[in-house]
Design a protein around this motif. Structure first.
Motif, short mmCIF file in Angstrom:
data_model
loop_
_atom_site.label_atom_id
_atom_site.label_comp_id
_atom_site.label_asym_id
_atom_site.label_seq_id
_atom_site.Cartn_x
_atom_site.Cartn_y
_atom_site.Cartn_z
N LEU A 1 43.05 7.86 19.07
CA LEU A 1 42.40 9.12 18.73
C LEU A 1 41.01 8.86 18.15
O LEU A 1 40.79 7.89 17.43
N ARG A 2 40.08 9.75 18.47
CA ARG A 2 38.72 9.64 17.94
C ARG A 2 38.76 9.57 16.41
O ARG A 2 39.47 10.34 15.76
N PHE A 3 38.05 8.63 15.84
CA PHE A 3 37.90 8.42 14.39
C PHE A 3 39.14 7.81 13.73
O PHE A 3 39.19 7.69 12.51
N VAL B 1 42.04 16.94 18.62
CA VAL B 1 41.41 15.63 18.52
C VAL B 1 41.21 15.06 19.92
O VAL B 1 42.02 15.30 20.83
N GLU B 2 40.12 14.33 20.09
CA GLU B 2 39.79 13.74 21.38
C GLU B 2 40.49 12.39 21.55
O GLU B 2 40.58 11.60 20.61
N LEU B 3 40.95 12.14 22.76
CA LEU B 3 41.50 10.84 23.11
C LEU B 3 40.38 9.89 23.51
O LEU B 3 39.42 10.29 24.18
N THR B 4 40.50 8.64 23.11
CA THR B 4 39.62 7.58 23.59
C THR B 4 40.50 6.44 24.10
O THR B 4 41.72 6.48 23.97
N ASP C 1 47.38 -1.34 13.50
CA ASP C 1 48.19 -2.56 13.51
C ASP C 1 48.40 -3.10 14.92
O ASP C 1 48.06 -4.25 15.21
N ALA C 2 49.00 -2.27 15.79
CA ALA C 2 49.50 -2.85 17.03
C ALA C 2 49.40 -1.96 18.25
O ALA C 2 49.69 -2.43 19.36
N ALA C 3 49.02 -0.69 18.11
CA ALA C 3 48.97 0.20 19.27
C ALA C 3 48.04 1.36 18.96
O ALA C 3 47.79 1.68 17.79
N PRO C 4 47.53 2.04 20.00
CA PRO C 4 46.62 3.16 19.75
C PRO C 4 47.26 4.35 19.07
O PRO C 4 46.60 5.05 18.30
N LEU C 5 48.55 4.62 19.34
CA LEU C 5 49.19 5.84 18.86
C LEU C 5 50.59 5.55 18.32
O LEU C 5 51.24 4.59 18.75
N LEU C 6 51.05 6.43 17.43
CA LEU C 6 52.44 6.43 16.98
C LEU C 6 52.97 7.85 17.11
O LEU C 6 52.35 8.81 16.63
N ILE C 7 54.11 7.99 17.79
CA ILE C 7 54.71 9.29 18.06
C ILE C 7 56.05 9.41 17.35
O ILE C 7 56.86 8.47 17.36
N THR C 8 56.28 10.57 16.71
CA THR C 8 57.55 10.85 16.05
C THR C 8 58.01 12.25 16.44
O THR C 8 57.26 13.01 17.06
N SER C 9 59.25 12.59 16.05
CA SER C 9 59.79 13.90 16.40
C SER C 9 60.34 14.62 15.19
O SER C 9 60.73 13.99 14.19
N THR C 10 60.42 15.95 15.29
CA THR C 10 60.94 16.76 14.18
C THR C 10 62.42 16.51 13.95
O THR C 10 62.89 16.57 12.81
N ALA C 11 63.18 16.23 15.01
CA ALA C 11 64.62 15.98 14.82
C ALA C 11 64.84 14.71 14.00
O ALA C 11 65.70 14.67 13.11
N SER C 12 64.05 13.68 14.28
CA SER C 12 64.17 12.44 13.51
C SER C 12 63.69 12.65 12.08
O SER C 12 64.26 12.10 11.13
#
Length: 327
Positions: free
Chosen positions: A35-37, A28-31, A182-193
């Motif tokens: 993320l795009r779309f 996916v492309e960053l804008t 809602d509040a930010a361009p991205l949301l990041i999570t991890s496999t351990a969590s």
């Protein structure tokens, strides 16, 4: 810069329509708006008082939104949305990137989300009839209009507007905005969590793909090298492409993401999930770790990334380059 152990982008998700389930992608492309779309469309109840301000629909209040499944065709020109429990089969298709010329005569609305406003363009009666039928209320589907972006509601989330909302890159500062997120361009999570959250479910449900309920954009495989919720302390990440050695992406983590009751939406029934599977409550026992919202559980981090135009791919290598020192 010091690099942590090599991690990997395991999954990438875009959410074309706000509060509907995602489309999983391999690249996916960053804008400058994420993320795009991502979150280019929103469902609203049109105003009844003659004003232009429409009320957006959110899965945190309307669990039935979990029953709509978006797909994108191979040419990336059409967005089709199916209702997963409709008999007979029911779907609607709209352009993934509507032509501005085709929308010149369409009605526009204002959509305010957490205090910042975007313009939405009504996509017509066919998608409105589809969603209104399945949600049993008057609903319109809007596409992002105006400038194609809105301001991040950073005053409530981020202490320093300049440092948090602009990304310093070789070509200068790139202002960050959002569409209908809602509040930010991205949301990041991890496999351990993810694994920790799954372990809190009853044994017979620990197979569940809980990450879909957490709605991330970027899900990072920490390969057993980092503990659950290590992302609470991530500040900067470096992403190196597996297919383009010249490309490097910087991700800035800006806010521990407080969660809402959308975690309790059953993706199979569109109703409140059984009490012993309600992730909101299961996490609340020990994950209330954001002092700005001390009564809400945290899972993941809000973030933004650049440069605009770079492409993220599953399998890309991720390094934690900077951490937040917390007392």
């Amino acid at each position: 810069m010091p690099l942590g152990p090599p991690l990997t982008i395991q999954q990438l998700f875009i959410y074309p329509v706000k509060s509907l389930p995602p489309v999983q992608v391999s690249s996916v492309e960053l804008t400058n708006e994420g993320l795009r779309f991502d979150r280019c469309f929103v469902l609203v109840n049109p105003p009844k008082d003659g004003s232009r301000l429409a009320k957006f629909l959110t899965i945190k209040k309307q669990f039935k939104l979990a029953l709509f499944k978006p797909t994108i065709d191979d040419s990336w020109t059409k967005l089709t949305i199916h209702h997963t429990r409709a008999t007979p089969l029911s779907s609607v298709t709209v352009p993934l990137t509507p032509s501005p010329l085709s929308l010149l005569a369409n009605k526009t609305f204002e959509v305010s989300i957490f205090g910042t406003t975007a313009i939405g363009i009504d996509l017509g009666d066919e998608p409105a009839a589809f969603f209104s039928k399945h949600l049993d209320q008057d609903v319109r589907l809007l596409s992002i209009g105006g400038t194609g972006r809105r301001d991040i509601p950073g005053a409530a989330y981020i202490p320093s507007q300049r440092s948090a909302l602009s990304l310093a890159l070789q070509e200068g500062l790139q202002p960050q905005r959002i569409r209908f997120a809602d509040a930010a361009p991205l949301l990041i999570t991890s496999t351990a969590s993810e694994q920790d959250a799954r372990s809190r479910l009853p044994p017979e449900y620990q197979y569940e793909d809980v990450i879909l309920r957490f709605r991330p954009n970027i899900h990072v495989d920490v390969k057993g090298q980092l503990p659950p919720y290590d992302e609470d302390n991530w500040s900067s990440l470096l992403v190196r492409s597996q297919s383009d050695e010249a490309q490097e992406v910087t991700i800035k983590c800006i806010f521990r993401t407080v969660r809402c009751l959308s975690l309790n939406a059953d993706p199979d029934t569109g109703e409140m999930i059984h009490r012993d599977r309600q992730l909101y409550g299961l996490l609340a026992s020990d994950r209330r770790v954001n002092d700005k919202f001390p009564h809400k559980p945290v899972f993941g981090q809000y973030a933004f990334a650049g440069p605009s135009g770079a492409v993220l791919r599953t399998g890309d290598t991720v390094y934690v380059t900077e951490r937040i020192q917390r007392s």
